[in-house]
Motif scaffolding. Sequence first.
Motif, PDB file in Angstrom:
ATOM      1  N   TRP A  82       0.874  -1.176   0.000  1.00  0.00           N
ATOM      2  CA  TRP A  82       0.000   0.000   0.000  1.00  0.00           C
ATOM      3  C   TRP A  82       0.908   1.222   0.000  1.00  0.00           C
ATOM      4  N   THR A  83       0.736   2.136  -0.965  1.00  0.00           N
ATOM      5  CA  THR A  83       1.652   3.270  -1.089  1.00  0.00           C
ATOM      6  C   THR A  83       0.913   4.596  -1.183  1.00  0.00           C
ATOM      7  N   ALA A 102       6.061   6.624   0.590  1.00  0.00           N
ATOM      8  CA  ALA A 102       6.121   5.600   1.631  1.00  0.00           C
ATOM      9  C   ALA A 102       5.176   4.471   1.259  1.00  0.00           C
ATOM     10  N   GLY A 103       5.523   3.293   1.745  1.00  0.00           N
ATOM     11  CA  GLY A 103       4.681   2.133   1.507  1.00  0.00           C
ATOM     12  C   GLY A 103       4.595   1.291   2.758  1.00  0.00           C
ATOM     13  N   VAL A 104       3.506   0.546   2.867  1.00  0.00           N
ATOM     14  CA  VAL A 104       3.325  -0.382   3.980  1.00  0.00           C
ATOM     15  C   VAL A 104       2.999  -1.734   3.368  1.00  0.00           C
ATOM     16  N   ILE A 127       8.088   1.109   4.472  1.00  0.00           N
ATOM     17  CA  ILE A 127       9.200   1.334   3.554  1.00  0.00           C
ATOM     18  C   ILE A 127       9.221   2.807   3.205  1.00  0.00           C
ATOM     19  N   GLY A 128      10.365   3.461   3.399  1.00  0.00           N
ATOM     20  CA  GLY A 128      10.479   4.891   3.154  1.00  0.00           C
ATOM     21  C   GLY A 128      11.009   5.210   1.778  1.00  0.00           C
ATOM     22  N   GLN A 162      10.251  -2.064  10.919  1.00  0.00           N
ATOM     23  CA  GLN A 162       9.283  -3.037  11.393  1.00  0.00           C
ATOM     24  C   GLN A 162       8.284  -2.334  12.304  1.00  0.00           C
ATOM     25  N   LEU A 163       6.996  -2.502  12.027  1.00  0.00           N
ATOM     26  CA  LEU A 163       5.952  -1.897  12.859  1.00  0.00           C
ATOM     27  C   LEU A 163       5.541  -2.904  13.927  1.00  0.00           C
TER      28      LEU A 163
END
Length: 115
Positions: free
Chosen positions: A52-53, A97-99, A105-106, A113-114
């Motif tokens: 997801w970005t 940014a992405g998840v 991810i920057g 790590q979340l």
Amino acid sequence: MWSVLRANDKHAFHYTPVQGLQEGDPARRFEFFKFLMHTDVDDIQFLQRILWTDESCFNREGITNLHNLHHWASKDQNPHVKRPTSFQQKFSVNVWAGVIGRRLIGSDHTTYQLD
């Protein structure tokens, strides 16, 4: 003109920009939603494997998207809020940014790590 508008209890509102939709888009969106919901039931890890970005551009003038920029004050105040918008020196930075799963991810490809 303003006195007529006020006499008729009219107030100026900003337009809210929204995504333009084609004729079949609502049905396609609903079908995609059903696909996601059923796939997530069949494969619990499915949504965690999607990247997801989002991205945003920042510049010296600050917030580019002004439709969410407000100054709230009571009706009996007139704060005359000012916001400088023209500068002689300009710069801008585009940030991405992405998840995916529990990882962030920057823009520089650094992964966090979340917990």
